[in-house]
Design an enzyme around this catalytic site. Structure first.
Site, PDB file in Angstrom:
ATOM      1  N   LYS A 211       2.009 -37.392 -19.530  1.00  0.00           N
ATOM      2  CA  LYS A 211       2.841 -38.128 -20.484  1.00  0.00           C
ATOM      3  C   LYS A 211       2.586 -37.705 -21.916  1.00  0.00           C
ATOM      4  O   LYS A 211       3.521 -37.435 -22.674  1.00  0.00           O
ATOM      5  CB  LYS A 211       2.611 -39.629 -20.325  1.00  0.00           C
ATOM      6  CG  LYS A 211       3.455 -40.463 -21.276  1.00  0.00           C
ATOM      7  CD  LYS A 211       4.922 -40.160 -21.066  1.00  0.00           C
ATOM      8  CE  LYS A 211       5.750 -40.622 -22.248  1.00  0.00           C
ATOM      9  NZ  LYS A 211       5.529 -41.983 -22.645  1.00  0.00           N
TER      10      LYS A 211
ATOM     11  N   ASP B 243       7.159 -43.054 -18.645  1.00  0.00           N
ATOM     12  CA  ASP B 243       6.152 -44.090 -18.444  1.00  0.00           C
ATOM     13  C   ASP B 243       6.816 -45.249 -17.705  1.00  0.00           C
ATOM     14  O   ASP B 243       7.951 -45.129 -17.221  1.00  0.00           O
ATOM     15  CB  ASP B 243       5.517 -44.524 -19.761  1.00  0.00           C
ATOM     16  CG  ASP B 243       6.504 -45.198 -20.712  1.00  0.00           C
ATOM     17  OD1 ASP B 243       7.676 -45.372 -20.338  1.00  0.00           O
ATOM     18  OD2 ASP B 243       6.092 -45.571 -21.821  1.00  0.00           O
TER      19      ASP B 243
END
Length: 396
Positions: free
Chosen positions: A253, A272
């Site tokens: 991420k 996410d």
């Protein structure tokens, strides 16, 4: 205190449909812009290595001015500084990209986007300094925008010398200090971790110091480490991601945020829990909005692929618009004042004192959904003694 009252504002014809400062500078891409005042006269300031850039806008024009650390003896150095700032602005906001054209293309491809394009116009990706972007998003692990902002400013204040100070535009009696972002060499020092822990960075302190140390040891001190990161702009997305994943505290991420926000990988969609919910809610991904699903590498890739297929080559840019539109902090953005009251969610009934005590969330363990951002504000990373491989996509 230096006097900057004679520094004139310069102007650039630029409609808010191409750039909306109030959205772009507050939606969790960058954390060092300071804002002063309120719309429509709000000012935004950012401290670079040798200057402070000040911005404001009206519906058709972007206004900018450059404040240098020393008063200039003549108008010529100031004119040169303003010209340099204009070049920087065009690069930083990627103004060579026609945002209105992209919005039109996304609206054709995606009916969900077409329903929000007018209200959330002018949201584009920044082209940030890669090292600042990297360290900022290491700070974002299990965090919210407000706290990340405080941490990043504390980092600058503690590890960068004061460039200049000037009166607060909203309160001239208050002096505002400006510090640049520290270099990899400074943050690589062995005592940085302990100091950052004292400043409240928690486990992120180790990640920041070790990442800076790894960059300096592998690629050189001075500006060499920063040049290495900037050089990843010319590498393939896969190769650039592989290099970022070698760093301490950088998972898929955080790596994808850096790829998108500073390394020119426009197609990358950072994923996410919040983005996962958007994919379920609007784009037919299987799953429940009420259940907590572990963000596995397979699921991450599935979500990323689905959204890239919807939005195309600039999928990461489109993702930022959808993400911003889904945040509670932007629930009244672009809404007329009369309609804004109706747009606000109805507050829940005030609990009894007993219930308030037993059900109150632990502020040290939770993040406000109002401050959700594309790094990991809704996630709880699993910390390990060895280098974490994915601290920012663990399920919340």
């Amino acid at each position: 205190m230096q006097s900057f009252v004679k520094i004139q504002w310069q102007s650039l014809a630029l409609p808010q449909s191409q750039l909306c400062l109030a959205a772009v500078l507050k939606c969790g891409q960058s954390f060092r812009w300071m804002s002063f005042g309120s719309a429509p006269t709000e000012e935004y300031h950012l401290c670079l290595a040798d200057r402070v850039v000040c911005l404001k806008q009206d519906p058709t024009t972007l206004f900018y001015r450059t404040l240098l650390s020393r008063p200039q003896p003549s108008a010529l150095p100031q004119q040169l500084a303003d010209a340099e700032t204009l070049v920087w602005l065009k690069d930083y906001f990627q103004l060579d990209v026609d945002l209105q054209k992209l919005y039109a293309e996304w609206a054709i491809r995606d009916k969900v986007f077409s329903s929000i394009e007018t209200r959330f116009a002018g949201i584009r990706m920044l082209r940030q300094d890669p090292f600042e972007n990297l360290i900022s998003f290491i700070c974002s692990s299990n965090n919210n925008i407000g706290r990340i902002t405080k941490m990043v400013h504390a980092l600058c204040k503690h590890y960068s010398p004061l460039l200049l100070s000037m009166p607060n535009p909203s309160d001239p009696l208050v002096e505002v200090p400006y510090h640049p972002f520290p270099s990899p060499t400074v943050l690589a020092a062995p005592d940085v971790e302990a100091t950052l822990r004292d400043l409240g960075f928690g486990y992120r302190a180790k990640f920041i110091q070790k990442t800076a140390q790894m960059l300096v040891e592998t690629h050189g001190s001075g500006e060499q480490a920063e040049r290495f990161l900037a050089g990843l702009r010319t590498a393939s997305t896969g190769d650039a991601r592989e290099e970022l994943l070698k760093l301490m505290g950088v998972g898929r991420k955080v790596a994808d945020c850096v790829l998108l926000m500073s390394l020119d990988k426009h197609e990358v969609v950072p994923v996410d829990t919040h983005v996962h919910q958007i994919a379920i809610k609007h784009y037919g991904l299987k799953g429940s909005l009420n259940s907590k699903t572990a963000m596995t590498p397979k699921l991450y890739e599935e979500i990323n692929t689905k959204l890239v297929n919807v939005w195309g080559d600039y999928a990461g840019w489109a993702h930022s618009v959808l993400f911003t539109s889904d945040l509670k902090a932007f629930s009244t953005h672009g809404v007329e004042p009369a309609a804004a009251e109706n747009a606000l969610p109805t507050p829940p009934p005030t609990p009894s004192p007993r219930k308030r005590k037993s059900n109150a969330p632990d502020a040290s363990k939770t993040s406000s959904q109002d401050d959700a951002l594309p790094s990991s504000s809704l996630l709880a990373p699993r910390l390990k003694r060895r280098r974490t491989t994915d601290t920012t996509i663990a399920s919340s």
